[in-house]
Scaffold this motif. Structure first.
Motif, PDB file in Angstrom:
ATOM      1  N   VAL A 267       0.819  -1.218   0.000  1.00 17.06           N
ATOM      2  CA  VAL A 267       0.000   0.000   0.000  1.00 17.06           C
ATOM      3  C   VAL A 267       0.854   1.270   0.000  1.00 17.06           C
ATOM      4  CG1 VAL A 267      -1.970  -1.084   1.125  1.00 17.06           C
ATOM      5  CG2 VAL A 267      -0.205  -0.022   2.511  1.00 17.06           C
ATOM      6  N   SER A 268       2.133   1.148   0.312  1.00 23.47           N
ATOM      7  CA  SER A 268       3.000   2.333   0.312  1.00 23.47           C
ATOM      8  C   SER A 268       3.189   2.886  -1.096  1.00 23.47           C
ATOM      9  CB  SER A 268       4.363   2.004   0.930  1.00 23.47           C
ATOM     10  OG  SER A 268       5.033   1.004   0.182  1.00 23.47           O
ATOM     11  N   GLU A 269       2.806   2.116  -2.127  1.00 28.85           N
ATOM     12  CA  GLU A 269       2.867   2.622  -3.495  1.00 28.85           C
ATOM     13  C   GLU A 269       1.803   3.687  -3.770  1.00 28.85           C
ATOM     14  OE1 GLU A 269       2.544  -0.566  -6.230  1.00 28.85           O
ATOM     15  OE2 GLU A 269       4.648  -1.191  -6.027  1.00 28.85           O
ATOM     16  N   GLU A 270       0.770   3.731  -2.938  1.00 26.97           N
ATOM     17  CA  GLU A 270      -0.287   4.717  -3.135  1.00 26.97           C
ATOM     18  C   GLU A 270       0.207   6.108  -2.746  1.00 26.97           C
ATOM     19  OE1 GLU A 270      -3.087   3.990  -4.530  1.00 26.97           O
ATOM     20  OE2 GLU A 270      -2.986   1.791  -4.473  1.00 26.97           O
ATOM     21  N   SER A 271      -0.358   7.134  -3.361  1.00 26.90           N
ATOM     22  CA  SER A 271       0.087   8.502  -3.105  1.00 26.90           C
ATOM     23  C   SER A 271      -0.187   8.910  -1.663  1.00 26.90           C
ATOM     24  CB  SER A 271      -0.638   9.466  -4.041  1.00 26.90           C
ATOM     25  OG  SER A 271      -2.006   9.579  -3.677  1.00 26.90           O
ATOM     26  N   PRO A 272       0.666   9.764  -1.096  1.00 23.50           N
ATOM     27  CA  PRO A 272       0.416  10.263   0.273  1.00 23.50           C
ATOM     28  C   PRO A 272      -0.955  10.911   0.412  1.00 23.50           C
ATOM     29  CG  PRO A 272       2.643  10.819  -0.418  1.00 23.50           C
ATOM     30  CD  PRO A 272       1.958  10.256  -1.627  1.00 23.50           C
ATOM     31  N   LYS A 273      -1.418  11.578  -0.632  1.00 20.48           N
ATOM     32  CA  LYS A 273      -2.728  12.235  -0.583  1.00 20.48           C
ATOM     33  C   LYS A 273      -3.839  11.208  -0.424  1.00 20.48           C
ATOM     34  CE  LYS A 273      -5.756  15.371  -3.177  1.00 20.48           C
ATOM     35  NZ  LYS A 273      -5.914  16.165  -4.428  1.00 20.48           N
ATOM     36  N   LEU A 274      -3.756  10.102  -1.164  1.00 16.48           N
ATOM     37  CA  LEU A 274      -4.788   9.083  -1.066  1.00 16.48           C
ATOM     38  C   LEU A 274      -4.700   8.365   0.280  1.00 16.48           C
ATOM     39  CD1 LEU A 274      -7.133   7.803  -2.589  1.00 16.48           C
ATOM     40  CD2 LEU A 274      -5.542   6.066  -3.436  1.00 16.48           C
ATOM     41  N   GLN A 275      -3.504   8.133   0.769  1.00 10.22           N
ATOM     42  CA  GLN A 275      -3.352   7.526   2.083  1.00 10.22           C
ATOM     43  C   GLN A 275      -4.021   8.379   3.154  1.00 10.22           C
ATOM     44  OE1 GLN A 275       0.784   6.632   2.916  1.00 10.22           O
ATOM     45  NE2 GLN A 275       1.098   5.755   0.871  1.00 10.22           N
ATOM     46  N   GLU A 276      -3.825   9.686   3.077  1.00  9.47           N
ATOM     47  CA  GLU A 276      -4.459  10.587   4.039  1.00  9.47           C
ATOM     48  C   GLU A 276      -5.967  10.588   3.893  1.00  9.47           C
ATOM     49  OE1 GLU A 276      -3.241  12.144   6.543  1.00  9.47           O
ATOM     50  OE2 GLU A 276      -1.127  11.667   6.182  1.00  9.47           O
ATOM     51  N   ARG A 277      -6.453  10.444   2.660  1.00 10.69           N
ATOM     52  CA  ARG A 277      -7.906  10.420   2.450  1.00 10.69           C
ATOM     53  C   ARG A 277      -8.526   9.221   3.153  1.00 10.69           C
ATOM     54  NH1 ARG A 277     -12.355  10.205   2.871  1.00 10.69           N
ATOM     55  NH2 ARG A 277     -14.074  10.443   1.371  1.00 10.69           N
ATOM     56  N   TYR A 278      -7.880   8.071   3.097  1.00  4.29           N
ATOM     57  CA  TYR A 278      -8.381   6.894   3.794  1.00  4.29           C
ATOM     58  C   TYR A 278      -8.166   7.001   5.307  1.00  4.29           C
ATOM     59  CZ  TYR A 278      -9.342   3.813  -0.237  1.00  4.29           C
ATOM     60  OH  TYR A 278      -9.861   3.220  -1.364  1.00  4.29           O
ATOM     61  N   GLY A 279      -7.161   7.748   5.714  1.00  7.23           N
ATOM     62  CA  GLY A 279      -6.766   7.794   7.113  1.00  7.23           C
ATOM     63  C   GLY A 279      -5.662   6.800   7.371  1.00  7.23           C
ATOM     64  N   LYS A 280      -4.524   7.272   7.854  1.00  5.75           N
ATOM     65  CA  LYS A 280      -3.352   6.403   8.016  1.00  5.75           C
ATOM     66  C   LYS A 280      -3.419   5.643   9.332  1.00  5.75           C
ATOM     67  CE  LYS A 280       0.618   7.723   6.327  1.00  5.75           C
ATOM     68  NZ  LYS A 280       1.833   8.496   5.968  1.00  5.75           N
ATOM     69  N   THR A 281      -4.506   4.891   9.480  1.00  2.00           N
ATOM     70  CA  THR A 281      -4.687   3.969  10.594  1.00  2.00           C
ATOM     71  C   THR A 281      -4.699   2.560  10.031  1.00  2.00           C
ATOM     72  OG1 THR A 281      -7.102   3.927  10.429  1.00  2.00           O
ATOM     73  CG2 THR A 281      -6.119   5.705  11.748  1.00  2.00           C
ATOM     74  N   ILE A 282      -4.643   1.577  10.899  1.00  2.00           N
ATOM     75  CA  ILE A 282      -4.640   0.207  10.410  1.00  2.00           C
ATOM     76  C   ILE A 282      -5.948  -0.123   9.684  1.00  2.00           C
ATOM     77  CG2 ILE A 282      -5.470  -0.700  12.618  1.00  2.00           C
ATOM     78  CD1 ILE A 282      -3.174  -2.398  10.005  1.00  2.00           C
ATOM     79  N   ASN A 283      -7.063   0.461  10.129  1.00  2.00           N
ATOM     80  CA  ASN A 283      -8.333   0.182   9.463  1.00  2.00           C
ATOM     81  C   ASN A 283      -8.457   0.934   8.139  1.00  2.00           C
ATOM     82  OD1 ASN A 283      -9.537  -1.571  11.572  1.00  2.00           O
ATOM     83  ND2 ASN A 283      -9.327   0.277  12.808  1.00  2.00           N
ATOM     84  N   GLY A 284      -8.005   2.174   8.121  1.00  2.00           N
ATOM     85  CA  GLY A 284      -8.011   2.929   6.874  1.00  2.00           C
ATOM     86  C   GLY A 284      -7.124   2.293   5.823  1.00  2.00           C
ATOM     87  N   MET A 285      -5.920   1.908   6.228  1.00  2.00           N
ATOM     88  CA  MET A 285      -5.004   1.268   5.282  1.00  2.00           C
ATOM     89  C   MET A 285      -5.471  -0.138   4.914  1.00  2.00           C
ATOM     90  SD  MET A 285      -2.725   3.520   4.448  1.00  2.00           S
ATOM     91  CE  MET A 285      -4.226   4.521   4.412  1.00  2.00           C
ATOM     92  N   GLY A 286      -6.204  -0.782   5.811  1.00  2.00           N
ATOM     93  CA  GLY A 286      -6.789  -2.070   5.470  1.00  2.00           C
ATOM     94  C   GLY A 286      -7.797  -1.946   4.334  1.00  2.00           C
ATOM     95  N   LEU A 287      -8.596  -0.878   4.359  1.00  2.00           N
ATOM     96  CA  LEU A 287      -9.554  -0.645   3.280  1.00  2.00           C
ATOM     97  C   LEU A 287      -8.842  -0.273   1.986  1.00  2.00           C
ATOM     98  CD1 LEU A 287     -12.328   1.303   5.216  1.00  2.00           C
ATOM     99  CD2 LEU A 287     -12.395  -1.072   4.429  1.00  2.00           C
TER     100      LEU A 287
END
Length: 465
Positions: A267-287
């Motif tokens: 998932v680290s390949e995704e842009s920082p902006k998109l990571q922030e949109r999901y929320g950089k928590t284990i549940n956000g990154m899980g989604l």
């Protein structure tokens, strides 16, 4: 490599071979595949028992001791309201179908039975009453809906058909029944991918790592050697247990050698902006990882909400997830709802923007709702502002996969205690998943060649489509 190493590599060492009794489940026919509305399903399971009356099925006209302090807000779908603390999701409500009449009563009113009923669609048997929290997963349990789906579709060329992340609920020895393939065979168990609260961008599937200086080439050589010199294996060739072991070995080797598999979990390949949109928590990154697995065409992905017991156990009188025995409203407002709102709304938005929502079924479920009457004895009654377990009524939320958005289906009574209009059960929800995925043949055969039906009472809710 040794058998034990292959079992660990397959990601099933924790589950163990004792959870399944291999059977035959025929793959989907051409007609069934052509009827598929969804190519993938993402099940987002809110572990602990999320409060239906505080999120989806609000009762603003009920007495204060039922409705609580939260207010409903208007959404992008006329006539559909959500909790005021779900503002991002409110803008995606035109994609949602909210089922407010799921009756999932279990005699124990507890987590084990609630997991089992909502994950398999089958009413928990007497053993859940007699064993309570000691009721571990059994080999002859009814199978998880994700495993059934996985068994009925063509095998993915590089990845398992069912993947679960970021953890296996709950901590042993209290592993929740219902999340395994059980009677249809451990070869249909999901691959478990682990994530952590501390490093939410890092997901680890045991199948994707090699230790001790072993390279992919050396592992291939060892696999060939195993086939040639393992006399014990030759002695048991053709037995059911060895056939199952071989499937695990082949899956492990395929995963380790597949660059596509390795890439899908990054998932680290995704842009920082998109990571922030999901929320950089284990549940956000899980989604976010779930969306990547949809792009990789994995048929069934489960995201089990991972709670933070260090922060929330004392505050919410729970293990840190949605089991809000105490301080229900502050736990929801401050912690649970904001994280859920950001992550799930981002998933819908992201899939829609990529043109993937129509072919991806989303399902939000939980093992139970929360008791509409505020006050749990274990947190001091009304003064503790908690909500106890409540299996008698809960809400499920669906989107994509042929679902018509912007609607509610069914209704509960005036206090959200029991289904009132168009009552359904978890069997109907599971049947709806199968319907969306084009799985209409729910027959299976046990190891003695006897046919049986995997979900006789699971008529899909076709009005949602």
């Amino acid at each position: 490599m040794q058998r034990r190493q292959f079992l660990v590599a397959s990601g099933l060492g924790v589950a163990g071979l004792s959870f399944g009794r291999p059977v035959t489940a025929a793959p989907a026919s051409k007609e069934e595949r052509s009827s598929r509305k969804a190519k993938s399903t993402i099940l987002f399971f809110l572990c602990g028992g999320s409060s239906h009356i505080d999120m989806w099925d609000m009762k603003p006209k009920a007495p204060l001791e039922y409705r609580g302090p939260f207010q409903p807000i208007q959404t992008s779908a006329p006539g559909v309201t959500l909790c005021e603390h779900l503002p991002m999701l409110a803008q995606q409500a035109h994609h949602l179908a909210i089922v407010n009449s799921v009756g999932a009563t279990v005699n124990t009113n507890d987590h084990h039975a609630g997991y089992y009923y909502n994950l398999t669609g089958h009413i928990p048997d007497q053993s859940f009453i007699t064993l309570g929290n000691n009721r571990t997963p059994f080999p002859d349990d009814w199978p998880f809906m994700g495993s059934v789906t996985a068994s009925k579709l063509s095998q993915h060329p590089n990845l398992p058909n069912a993947i679960t992340l970021p953890h296996m609920p709950s901590r042993a020895p209290y592993t929740r029944p219902g999340q395994f393939a059980a009677r249809i065979g451990v070869e249909q168990d999901p691959l478990y991918v682990n994530g952590s609260l501390e490093e939410p961008l890092k997901f680890q599937a045991p199948s994707l790592s090699l230790e001790g200086g072993i390279t992919a080439e050396r592992m291939t050589t060892r696999f060939s050697l195993l086939n040639e010199v393992d006399s014990a294996r030759r002695q048991f060739e053709g037995s059911t247990s060895m056939e199952t072991l071989t499937l695990h070995q082949q899956r492990a080797l395929s995963l380790i050698l597949s660059s596509q598999a390795t890439k899908a979990f990054n998932v680290s390949e995704e842009s920082p902006k998109l990571q922030e949109r999901y929320g950089k928590t284990i549940n956000g990154m899980g989604l976010l990882l779930a969306r990547r697995l949809v792009e990789a065409e994995v048929p069934f992905i489960t995201v089990f909400w991972k709670g933070d017991s260090r922060r929330l156990a004392k505050k919410c009188r729970s293990a840190g997830s949605w089991d809000t025995h105490g301080n229900n409203f502050k736990c929801l407002e401050d912690d649970l709802l904001p994280e859920f709102d950001r992550g799930f709304s981002a998933l819908i938005e992201d899939l829609s923007d990529r043109g993937l929502l129509d072919q991806t079924l989303l399902l939000v479920s939980s093992e139970m709702g929360r008791k509409p009457k505020i006050g749990d004895p274990r947190s001091g009654g009304a003064v503790g502002a908690g909500r106890d377990h409540w299996t008698h009524c809960l809400s499920n939320v669906l989107a994509g996969g042929g679902i018509r958005g912007g609607q509610t289906y069914g209704a509960s009574d005036r206090y959200a205690e029991y289904p009132l209009d168009h009552p359904v059960t978890p069997a109907n929800i599971a049947g709806t998943v199968y319907h969306s995925m084009g799985v209409s043949d729910l027959m299976a055969t046990d190891k003695l060649g006897r046919p049986y039906h995997l979900l006789e009472d699971g008529d899909p809710i076709t009005a949602l489509f």
